[in-house]
Scaffold this motif. Structure first.
Motif, PDB file in Angstrom:
ATOM      1  N   ILE A 175       0.644  -1.216  -0.122  1.00  0.00           N
ATOM      2  CA  ILE A 175       0.074   0.086   0.075  1.00  0.00           C
ATOM      3  C   ILE A 175       0.981   1.187   0.109  1.00  0.00           C
ATOM      4  O   ILE A 175       0.674   2.215  -0.808  1.00  0.00           O
ATOM      5  N   ARG A 176       1.727   1.287   0.753  1.00  0.00           N
ATOM      6  CA  ARG A 176       2.845   2.365   0.849  1.00  0.00           C
ATOM      7  C   ARG A 176       3.679   2.729  -0.269  1.00  0.00           C
ATOM      8  O   ARG A 176       3.671   3.673  -0.993  1.00  0.00           O
ATOM      9  N   ALA A 177       4.100   1.665  -0.966  1.00  0.00           N
ATOM     10  CA  ALA A 177       4.717   1.596  -2.296  1.00  0.00           C
ATOM     11  C   ALA A 177       3.621   2.273  -3.407  1.00  0.00           C
ATOM     12  O   ALA A 177       4.351   3.155  -4.198  1.00  0.00           O
ATOM     13  N   ALA A 178       2.621   1.885  -3.297  1.00  0.00           N
ATOM     14  CA  ALA A 178       1.637   2.414  -4.532  1.00  0.00           C
ATOM     15  C   ALA A 178       1.257   3.741  -4.111  1.00  0.00           C
ATOM     16  O   ALA A 178       0.997   4.620  -5.004  1.00  0.00           O
ATOM     17  N   ALA A 179       0.979   4.198  -2.948  1.00  0.00           N
ATOM     18  CA  ALA A 179       0.640   5.460  -2.481  1.00  0.00           C
ATOM     19  C   ALA A 179       2.132   6.419  -2.863  1.00  0.00           C
ATOM     20  O   ALA A 179       1.874   7.514  -3.467  1.00  0.00           O
TER      21      ALA A 179
ATOM     22  N   PRO B 103       1.175  13.992 -11.349  1.00  0.00           N
ATOM     23  CA  PRO B 103       0.925  15.761 -11.551  1.00  0.00           C
ATOM     24  C   PRO B 103      -0.355  16.279 -11.083  1.00  0.00           C
ATOM     25  O   PRO B 103      -0.635  17.162 -10.690  1.00  0.00           O
ATOM     26  N   ASP B 104      -1.356  15.322 -10.860  1.00  0.00           N
ATOM     27  CA  ASP B 104      -2.725  15.631 -10.708  1.00  0.00           C
ATOM     28  C   ASP B 104      -2.850  15.750  -8.992  1.00  0.00           C
ATOM     29  O   ASP B 104      -2.389  14.934  -8.427  1.00  0.00           O
ATOM     30  N   PRO B 105      -2.994  16.966  -8.720  1.00  0.00           N
ATOM     31  CA  PRO B 105      -3.092  17.362  -7.366  1.00  0.00           C
ATOM     32  C   PRO B 105      -4.016  16.844  -6.464  1.00  0.00           C
ATOM     33  O   PRO B 105      -3.721  16.527  -5.307  1.00  0.00           O
ATOM     34  N   GLN B 106      -5.193  16.454  -6.957  1.00  0.00           N
ATOM     35  CA  GLN B 106      -6.085  15.425  -6.264  1.00  0.00           C
ATOM     36  C   GLN B 106      -5.549  14.239  -5.902  1.00  0.00           C
ATOM     37  O   GLN B 106      -5.684  13.581  -4.880  1.00  0.00           O
ATOM     38  N   VAL B 107      -4.682  13.434  -6.946  1.00  0.00           N
ATOM     39  CA  VAL B 107      -4.259  12.034  -6.532  1.00  0.00           C
ATOM     40  C   VAL B 107      -2.992  12.077  -5.847  1.00  0.00           C
ATOM     41  O   VAL B 107      -3.239  11.374  -4.806  1.00  0.00           O
ATOM     42  N   SER B 108      -2.333  13.217  -5.710  1.00  0.00           N
ATOM     43  CA  SER B 108      -1.391  13.401  -5.080  1.00  0.00           C
ATOM     44  C   SER B 108      -1.505  13.603  -3.495  1.00  0.00           C
ATOM     45  O   SER B 108      -1.110  13.219  -2.552  1.00  0.00           O
ATOM     46  N   GLN B 109      -2.731  14.404  -3.295  1.00  0.00           N
ATOM     47  CA  GLN B 109      -3.098  14.557  -1.964  1.00  0.00           C
ATOM     48  C   GLN B 109      -3.772  13.427  -1.556  1.00  0.00           C
ATOM     49  O   GLN B 109      -3.637  13.026  -0.184  1.00  0.00           O
ATOM     50  N   LEU B 110      -4.564  12.563  -2.229  1.00  0.00           N
ATOM     51  CA  LEU B 110      -5.156  11.458  -1.521  1.00  0.00           C
ATOM     52  C   LEU B 110      -4.103  10.131  -1.203  1.00  0.00           C
ATOM     53  O   LEU B 110      -4.147   9.511  -0.225  1.00  0.00           O
ATOM     54  N   ALA B 111      -3.088  10.352  -1.929  1.00  0.00           N
ATOM     55  CA  ALA B 111      -1.777   9.320  -1.808  1.00  0.00           C
ATOM     56  C   ALA B 111      -1.092  10.042  -0.583  1.00  0.00           C
ATOM     57  O   ALA B 111      -0.950   8.881   0.336  1.00  0.00           O
ATOM     58  N   ALA B 112      -1.130  11.503  -0.178  1.00  0.00           N
ATOM     59  CA  ALA B 112      -0.484  11.545   1.025  1.00  0.00           C
ATOM     60  C   ALA B 112      -1.308  11.134   2.097  1.00  0.00           C
ATOM     61  O   ALA B 112      -0.819  10.992   3.188  1.00  0.00           O
ATOM     62  N   GLN B 113      -2.526  11.300   2.110  1.00  0.00           N
ATOM     63  CA  GLN B 113      -3.661  10.989   3.190  1.00  0.00           C
ATOM     64  C   GLN B 113      -3.386   9.471   3.317  1.00  0.00           C
ATOM     65  O   GLN B 113      -3.383   9.135   4.407  1.00  0.00           O
ATOM     66  N   ILE B 114      -3.272   8.539   2.352  1.00  0.00           N
ATOM     67  CA  ILE B 114      -2.995   7.227   2.452  1.00  0.00           C
ATOM     68  C   ILE B 114      -1.642   7.043   3.302  1.00  0.00           C
ATOM     69  O   ILE B 114      -1.764   6.201   4.170  1.00  0.00           O
ATOM     70  N   LEU B 115      -0.675   7.590   2.776  1.00  0.00           N
ATOM     71  CA  LEU B 115       0.769   7.534   3.398  1.00  0.00           C
ATOM     72  C   LEU B 115       0.487   7.708   5.095  1.00  0.00           C
ATOM     73  O   LEU B 115       1.157   7.167   6.124  1.00  0.00           O
ATOM     74  N   LEU B 116      -0.209   8.811   5.278  1.00  0.00           N
ATOM     75  CA  LEU B 116      -0.368   9.462   6.609  1.00  0.00           C
ATOM     76  C   LEU B 116      -1.089   8.395   7.392  1.00  0.00           C
ATOM     77  O   LEU B 116      -0.626   8.052   8.582  1.00  0.00           O
ATOM     78  N   GLN B 117      -1.956   7.717   6.926  1.00  0.00           N
ATOM     79  CA  GLN B 117      -2.855   6.509   7.907  1.00  0.00           C
ATOM     80  C   GLN B 117      -2.051   5.433   8.054  1.00  0.00           C
ATOM     81  O   GLN B 117      -2.158   4.761   8.930  1.00  0.00           O
TER      82      GLN B 117
END
Length: 114
Positions: free
Chosen positions: A83-87, A94-108
């Protein structure tokens, strides 16, 4: 079973062992003493050390067989790494929405690490 696996089982189930079994296990697997050295240290026979270790290893294996806690934990850790590798890959998109969601996943996932 390899020493590392037994040590992991000990981390989970070691409190179920007797004090003597814990001492023998620690001296043998964590401090790398031979059965003879442990026998001298504890002032018991080499056979007594062997018997304690054998009982301890059997109990640890039986507990894992019944509960599967270590096996489950290893699966969870492997999934967490994936999960972390995919995030991390998604975070570089480049899509800020995708990047932001990935950051949330990493944080969790940080709260789930050992």
């Amino acid at each position: 079973m390899e020493s590392l696996e037994l040590i992991l089982l000990y981390d989970y189930y070691g409190d179920l062992l007797t004090e003597r079994q814990r001492m023998c296990f620690d001296l043998h697997y964590n401090q790398d003493l031979s059965l003879t050295e442990i026998a001298e240290e504890l002032n018991v026979s080499r056979q007594g050390v062997y018997d304690n270790l054998n009982r301890a290893e059997t109990l640890l294996r039986n507990m894992e067989e019944k509960t599967g806690c270590v096996r489950r934990e290893m699966k969870v850790q492997k999934a967490l790494q994936s999960i972390r590798a995919a995030a991390l890959q998604l975070q570089s998109q480049p899509d800020p929405q995708v990047s932001q969601l990935a950051a949330q996943i990493l944080l969790q996932t940080q709260g789930l690490e050992e």
